[in-house]
Design a protein around this motif. Structure first.
Motif, PDB file in Angstrom:
ATOM      1  N   MET A 101      17.120  12.851  -1.458  1.00 28.49           N
ATOM      2  CA  MET A 101      16.132  13.199  -2.543  1.00 28.49           C
ATOM      3  C   MET A 101      15.658  11.632  -2.646  1.00 28.49           C
ATOM      4  SD  MET A 101      15.928  15.257  -5.687  1.00 28.49           S
ATOM      5  CE  MET A 101      14.801  16.463  -5.563  1.00 28.49           C
ATOM      6  N   SER A 102      14.419  11.364  -2.168  1.00 32.19           N
ATOM      7  CA  SER A 102      13.841   9.941  -2.631  1.00 32.19           C
ATOM      8  C   SER A 102      13.423   9.961  -4.159  1.00 32.19           C
ATOM      9  CB  SER A 102      12.795   9.735  -1.677  1.00 32.19           C
ATOM     10  OG  SER A 102      11.571  10.460  -2.083  1.00 32.19           O
ATOM     11  N   GLU A 103      13.693   8.649  -4.315  1.00 36.03           N
ATOM     12  CA  GLU A 103      13.427   8.372  -5.939  1.00 36.03           C
ATOM     13  C   GLU A 103      11.668   8.426  -6.059  1.00 36.03           C
ATOM     14  OE1 GLU A 103      14.066   4.638  -9.122  1.00 36.03           O
ATOM     15  OE2 GLU A 103      14.577   4.621  -6.897  1.00 36.03           O
ATOM     16  N   PRO A 104      11.023   8.835  -7.325  1.00 33.40           N
ATOM     17  CA  PRO A 104       9.736   9.210  -7.391  1.00 33.40           C
ATOM     18  C   PRO A 104       9.208   7.595  -7.691  1.00 33.40           C
ATOM     19  CG  PRO A 104      10.875   9.690  -9.412  1.00 33.40           C
ATOM     20  CD  PRO A 104      11.913   9.370  -8.322  1.00 33.40           C
ATOM     21  N   ARG A 105       7.957   7.588  -7.130  1.00 34.98           N
ATOM     22  CA  ARG A 105       7.442   6.310  -7.015  1.00 34.98           C
ATOM     23  C   ARG A 105       5.959   6.469  -7.953  1.00 34.98           C
ATOM     24  NH1 ARG A 105      10.255   2.313  -4.980  1.00 34.98           N
ATOM     25  NH2 ARG A 105       8.332   1.056  -4.248  1.00 34.98           N
ATOM     26  N   LEU A 106       5.761   5.184  -8.489  1.00 34.89           N
ATOM     27  CA  LEU A 106       4.513   5.061  -9.378  1.00 34.89           C
ATOM     28  C   LEU A 106       3.544   4.027  -8.704  1.00 34.89           C
ATOM     29  CD1 LEU A 106       3.227   5.429 -12.298  1.00 34.89           C
ATOM     30  CD2 LEU A 106       4.767   3.605 -12.784  1.00 34.89           C
ATOM     31  N   THR A 107       2.366   4.428  -8.965  1.00 36.15           N
ATOM     32  CA  THR A 107       1.339   3.388  -8.410  1.00 36.15           C
ATOM     33  C   THR A 107       0.914   2.707  -9.793  1.00 36.15           C
ATOM     34  OG1 THR A 107       0.437   4.647  -6.814  1.00 36.15           O
ATOM     35  CG2 THR A 107      -0.927   2.780  -7.484  1.00 36.15           C
ATOM     36  N   LEU A 108       1.313   1.553 -10.165  1.00 33.03           N
ATOM     37  CA  LEU A 108       1.354   0.666 -11.149  1.00 33.03           C
ATOM     38  C   LEU A 108       0.365  -0.230 -11.007  1.00 33.03           C
ATOM     39  CD1 LEU A 108       2.312  -0.242 -13.893  1.00 33.03           C
ATOM     40  CD2 LEU A 108       3.733  -1.531 -12.870  1.00 33.03           C
ATOM     41  N   GLN A 109      -0.841  -0.190 -11.872  1.00 34.84           N
ATOM     42  CA  GLN A 109      -1.791  -0.993 -12.016  1.00 34.84           C
ATOM     43  C   GLN A 109      -1.993  -1.866 -13.456  1.00 34.84           C
ATOM     44  OE1 GLN A 109      -5.705   1.027 -10.834  1.00 34.84           O
ATOM     45  NE2 GLN A 109      -6.834  -0.948 -10.981  1.00 34.84           N
ATOM     46  N   PHE A 110      -1.684  -2.970 -13.410  1.00 34.21           N
ATOM     47  CA  PHE A 110      -1.817  -3.885 -14.500  1.00 34.21           C
ATOM     48  C   PHE A 110      -1.991  -5.303 -14.237  1.00 34.21           C
ATOM     49  CE2 PHE A 110       2.089  -4.906 -12.638  1.00 34.21           C
ATOM     50  CZ  PHE A 110       2.956  -5.683 -13.330  1.00 34.21           C
ATOM     51  N   THR A 111      -2.193  -6.144 -15.076  1.00 30.31           N
ATOM     52  CA  THR A 111      -2.827  -7.455 -14.919  1.00 30.31           C
ATOM     53  C   THR A 111      -1.676  -8.436 -15.237  1.00 30.31           C
ATOM     54  OG1 THR A 111      -5.119  -6.759 -15.460  1.00 30.31           O
ATOM     55  CG2 THR A 111      -4.607  -9.244 -15.625  1.00 30.31           C
ATOM     56  N   VAL A 112      -1.383  -9.425 -14.376  1.00 33.30           N
ATOM     57  CA  VAL A 112      -0.587 -10.257 -14.643  1.00 33.30           C
ATOM     58  C   VAL A 112      -0.949 -11.749 -14.544  1.00 33.30           C
ATOM     59  CG1 VAL A 112       2.012 -11.387 -13.680  1.00 33.30           C
ATOM     60  CG2 VAL A 112       1.415  -8.729 -13.860  1.00 33.30           C
ATOM     61  N   ASN A 113      -1.185 -12.253 -15.584  1.00 32.80           N
ATOM     62  CA  ASN A 113      -1.554 -13.881 -15.685  1.00 32.80           C
ATOM     63  C   ASN A 113      -3.114 -13.902 -15.184  1.00 32.80           C
ATOM     64  OD1 ASN A 113       0.669 -14.782 -16.702  1.00 32.80           O
ATOM     65  ND2 ASN A 113       1.353 -15.444 -14.495  1.00 32.80           N
ATOM     66  N   GLY A 114      -3.849 -12.783 -15.513  1.00 27.85           N
ATOM     67  CA  GLY A 114      -5.266 -12.812 -15.276  1.00 27.85           C
ATOM     68  C   GLY A 114      -5.534 -12.256 -13.859  1.00 27.85           C
ATOM     69  N   SER A 115      -4.563 -11.658 -12.878  1.00 32.80           N
ATOM     70  CA  SER A 115      -4.809 -11.345 -11.845  1.00 32.80           C
ATOM     71  C   SER A 115      -4.323  -9.831 -11.817  1.00 32.80           C
ATOM     72  CB  SER A 115      -3.810 -11.995 -10.881  1.00 32.80           C
ATOM     73  OG  SER A 115      -4.072 -11.166  -9.338  1.00 32.80           O
ATOM     74  N   GLU A 116      -5.411  -8.835 -11.195  1.00 35.24           N
ATOM     75  CA  GLU A 116      -4.880  -7.421 -11.081  1.00 35.24           C
ATOM     76  C   GLU A 116      -3.921  -7.013 -10.212  1.00 35.24           C
ATOM     77  OE1 GLU A 116      -6.264  -3.296 -12.168  1.00 35.24           O
ATOM     78  OE2 GLU A 116      -6.961  -5.113 -12.922  1.00 35.24           O
ATOM     79  N   GLN A 117      -2.998  -6.361 -10.431  1.00 41.82           N
ATOM     80  CA  GLN A 117      -1.764  -5.998  -9.638  1.00 41.82           C
ATOM     81  C   GLN A 117      -1.804  -4.404  -9.554  1.00 41.82           C
ATOM     82  OE1 GLN A 117       0.183  -8.347  -8.250  1.00 41.82           O
ATOM     83  NE2 GLN A 117      -1.051  -9.905  -9.241  1.00 41.82           N
ATOM     84  N   ILE A 118      -1.512  -4.193  -8.211  1.00 37.74           N
ATOM     85  CA  ILE A 118      -1.449  -2.655  -7.907  1.00 37.74           C
ATOM     86  C   ILE A 118      -0.102  -2.651  -7.137  1.00 37.74           C
ATOM     87  CG2 ILE A 118      -2.399  -0.595  -6.813  1.00 37.74           C
ATOM     88  CD1 ILE A 118      -5.124  -1.606  -7.534  1.00 37.74           C
ATOM     89  N   ILE A 119       0.907  -2.161  -7.460  1.00 37.77           N
ATOM     90  CA  ILE A 119       2.163  -1.931  -6.900  1.00 37.77           C
ATOM     91  C   ILE A 119       2.668  -0.629  -6.957  1.00 37.77           C
ATOM     92  CG2 ILE A 119       2.592  -4.424  -6.760  1.00 37.77           C
ATOM     93  CD1 ILE A 119       4.426  -4.088  -9.015  1.00 37.77           C
ATOM     94  N   GLN A 120       3.566  -0.421  -5.781  1.00 34.75           N
ATOM     95  CA  GLN A 120       4.275   0.980  -5.770  1.00 34.75           C
ATOM     96  C   GLN A 120       5.729   0.596  -6.357  1.00 34.75           C
ATOM     97  OE1 GLN A 120       3.549   4.129  -4.643  1.00 34.75           O
ATOM     98  NE2 GLN A 120       1.609   3.415  -4.855  1.00 34.75           N
ATOM     99  N   VAL A 121       6.091   1.211  -7.192  1.00 36.34           N
ATOM    100  CA  VAL A 121       7.377   0.814  -8.034  1.00 36.34           C
ATOM    101  C   VAL A 121       8.000   2.394  -8.507  1.00 36.34           C
ATOM    102  CG1 VAL A 121       7.066  -1.567  -8.411  1.00 36.34           C
ATOM    103  CG2 VAL A 121       6.602   0.201 -10.215  1.00 36.34           C
ATOM    104  N   SER A 122       9.300   2.067  -8.624  1.00 34.19           N
ATOM    105  CA  SER A 122       9.893   3.329  -9.502  1.00 34.19           C
ATOM    106  C   SER A 122       9.569   3.245 -10.893  1.00 34.19           C
ATOM    107  CB  SER A 122      11.408   3.111  -9.609  1.00 34.19           C
ATOM    108  OG  SER A 122      12.113   3.954 -10.642  1.00 34.19           O
ATOM    109  N   PRO A 123       9.253   4.514 -11.478  1.00 32.53           N
ATOM    110  CA  PRO A 123       8.840   4.313 -12.876  1.00 32.53           C
ATOM    111  C   PRO A 123       9.817   3.609 -13.920  1.00 32.53           C
ATOM    112  CG  PRO A 123       8.640   6.577 -12.049  1.00 32.53           C
ATOM    113  CD  PRO A 123       9.334   5.671 -11.126  1.00 32.53           C
TER     114      PRO A 123
END
Length: 156
Positions: free
Chosen positions: A1-23
């Motif tokens: 069974m695979s771990e659930p993934r979250l599409t995380l959208q947040f800003t880091v040091n003024g730059s928009e980040q969109i990454i797939q990570v474990s919640p």
């Protein structure tokens, strides 16, 4: 069974980040491993030492305690993102002038915390700045230089 993934959208040091990570992935791990921002350091892993302190929505926060699922839409600043700010320049100059740096492991967290404290209260007293630093530990300096830097920041 695979771990659930979250599409995380947040800003880091003024730059928009969109990454797939474990919640349940920690902000500290995302910053260091995924975004190659190594200023925040792994210390105690329980939010007590301040080595991993970053600014989340302008507040000093231990990155080891925040999970990816808590970051959606938020703004994160690491020491790398503070470098050109006048308040940070004041903080770093005071730390250098007072000799408040030794090994440097805790320094990014301390500098980030002081920057947040002075942003939120530009006329902070030495006592208020010391209060802000209560979550930041340093094993090398003995705190004399750090107290001198805080006193300098409170005067300027």
């Amino acid at each position: 069974m695979s771990e659930p993934r979250l599409t995380l959208q947040f800003t880091v040091n003024g730059s928009e980040q969109i990454i797939q990570v474990s919640p349940t992935r920690r902000l500290l791990d995302i910053l260091r491993s995924d975004l190659n921002l190594t200023g925040p350091k792994e210390g105690c892993s329980i939010g007590r030492c301040g080595a991993c302190s970053v600014l989340v929505d302008g507040q000093s926060t231990p990155a080891c305690l925040l999970l990816a699922c808590q970051l959606q839409g938020r703004s994160v600043q690491t020491i790398e993102g503070l470098r050109d700010e006048p308040v940070f320049e004041r903080v770093s100059a005071a730390l250098v002038n007072a000799g408040a740096l030794q090994c440097g492991y805790c320094t990014p967290g301390i500098a980030s915390t002081l920057t947040a404290a002075l942003r939120n209260n530009p006329t902070a007293t030495a006592q208020e700045l010391e209060q802000a630093l209560q979550g930041n530990l340093c094993r090398c300096t003995g705190y004399t230089g750090l107290r001198q830097a805080v006193a300098e920041l409170a005067r300027t």
